[in-house]
Design a protein around this motif. Structure first.
Motif, PDB file in Angstrom:
ATOM      1  N   HIS A  56       8.031 -36.295  22.737  1.00 30.75           N
ATOM      2  CA  HIS A  56       8.415 -37.612  23.254  1.00 30.75           C
ATOM      3  C   HIS A  56       9.688 -37.588  24.092  1.00 30.75           C
ATOM      4  N   GLY A  57      10.309 -36.441  24.186  1.00 29.50           N
ATOM      5  CA  GLY A  57      11.487 -36.306  25.032  1.00 29.50           C
ATOM      6  C   GLY A  57      12.782 -36.673  24.333  1.00 29.50           C
ATOM      7  N   LYS A  58      13.845 -36.631  25.095  1.00 31.76           N
ATOM      8  CA  LYS A  58      15.178 -36.903  24.557  1.00 31.76           C
ATOM      9  C   LYS A  58      15.370 -38.406  24.339  1.00 31.76           C
ATOM     10  N   TRP A  59      15.958 -38.748  23.190  1.00 34.06           N
ATOM     11  CA  TRP A  59      16.314 -40.143  22.917  1.00 34.06           C
ATOM     12  C   TRP A  59      17.403 -40.537  23.907  1.00 34.06           C
ATOM     13  N   LYS A  60      17.194 -41.624  24.607  1.00 37.55           N
ATOM     14  CA  LYS A  60      18.098 -42.002  25.689  1.00 37.55           C
ATOM     15  C   LYS A  60      19.437 -42.570  25.204  1.00 37.55           C
ATOM     16  N   GLY A  61      19.485 -42.967  23.948  1.00 40.87           N
ATOM     17  CA  GLY A  61      20.706 -43.548  23.414  1.00 40.87           C
ATOM     18  C   GLY A  61      21.564 -42.541  22.678  1.00 40.87           C
ATOM     19  N   ASP A  62      22.460 -43.065  21.851  1.00 41.45           N
ATOM     20  CA  ASP A  62      23.424 -42.273  21.100  1.00 41.45           C
ATOM     21  C   ASP A  62      22.879 -41.956  19.717  1.00 41.45           C
ATOM     22  N   VAL A  63      22.968 -40.715  19.298  1.00 40.60           N
ATOM     23  CA  VAL A  63      22.537 -40.286  17.964  1.00 40.60           C
ATOM     24  C   VAL A  63      23.651 -39.446  17.366  1.00 40.60           C
ATOM     25  N   LYS A  64      24.130 -39.839  16.183  1.00 41.65           N
ATOM     26  CA  LYS A  64      25.160 -39.047  15.518  1.00 41.65           C
ATOM     27  C   LYS A  64      25.022 -39.204  14.007  1.00 41.65           C
ATOM     28  N   VAL A  65      25.751 -38.369  13.286  1.00 39.44           N
ATOM     29  CA  VAL A  65      25.760 -38.398  11.827  1.00 39.44           C
ATOM     30  C   VAL A  65      27.161 -38.732  11.357  1.00 39.44           C
ATOM     31  N   GLU A  66      27.256 -39.646  10.411  1.00 43.06           N
ATOM     32  CA  GLU A  66      28.519 -39.976   9.748  1.00 43.06           C
ATOM     33  C   GLU A  66      28.277 -39.850   8.250  1.00 43.06           C
ATOM     34  N   GLY A  67      28.659 -38.722   7.675  1.00 50.68           N
ATOM     35  CA  GLY A  67      28.418 -38.487   6.252  1.00 50.68           C
ATOM     36  C   GLY A  67      26.927 -38.431   5.965  1.00 50.68           C
TER      37      GLY A  67
END
Length: 141
Positions: A56-67
């Motif tokens: 499905h390709g790269k997610w166009k938004g922001d993806v991060k992990v916090e804990g």
């Protein structure tokens, strides 16, 4: 006018199907993804697989992990790493509907373990191994 309430969703199993359900839920605006349970990958790897999907390709938004939280476009999604569905705190996170996408809990007794954690309904993504009804959109529903 009537307003449509969004579905309060949790996902058990974040493989190909779980990630597709997450993308669909986040893009639809009709579902609120509140929690994901995935005991076999780290939060960082889970985020990586979500962001860079080979189909499905790269997610166009922001993806991060916090804990133990996956943050997608500012939306916080609680992460769990339980192998026993009865120990996942779906209710505490407000998740009413659980997409069971591990391929392991495919009969009523096993899928019902999610109810012990506070879920109201479980949707099994694989064909059930017992008399649980199977719905195929456009075919029998």
């Amino acid at each position: 006018t009537t307003s449509i309430m969004s579905v309060r969703l949790g996902i058990n199993g974040f493989g190909r199907i779980g990630r597709l359900v997450a993308r669909s839920a986040l893009l639809s605006g009709k579902a609120e993804l509140l929690a994901i349970n995935e005991p076999f990958m780290s939060p960082d790897y889970l985020a990586y697989l979500f962001k860079y999907d080979s189909v499905h390709g790269k997610w166009k938004g922001d993806v991060k992990v916090e804990g133990n939280t996956l943050v997608v476009d500012g939306k916080k999604i609680q992460l769990f790493a339980e192998t026993d569905p009865s120990k996942i705190s779906w209710g505490a996170e407000g998740a009413d509907y659980i997409c069971e996408s591990t391929g392991v809990f495919t009969n009523k007794p096993k899928a019902s373990l999610h109810l012990e954690g506070g879920a109201k309904r479980v949707i099994i993504s694989a064909p059930p191994k017992d008399d649980v009804p199977m719905f195929v959109m456009g075919v029998n529903h």
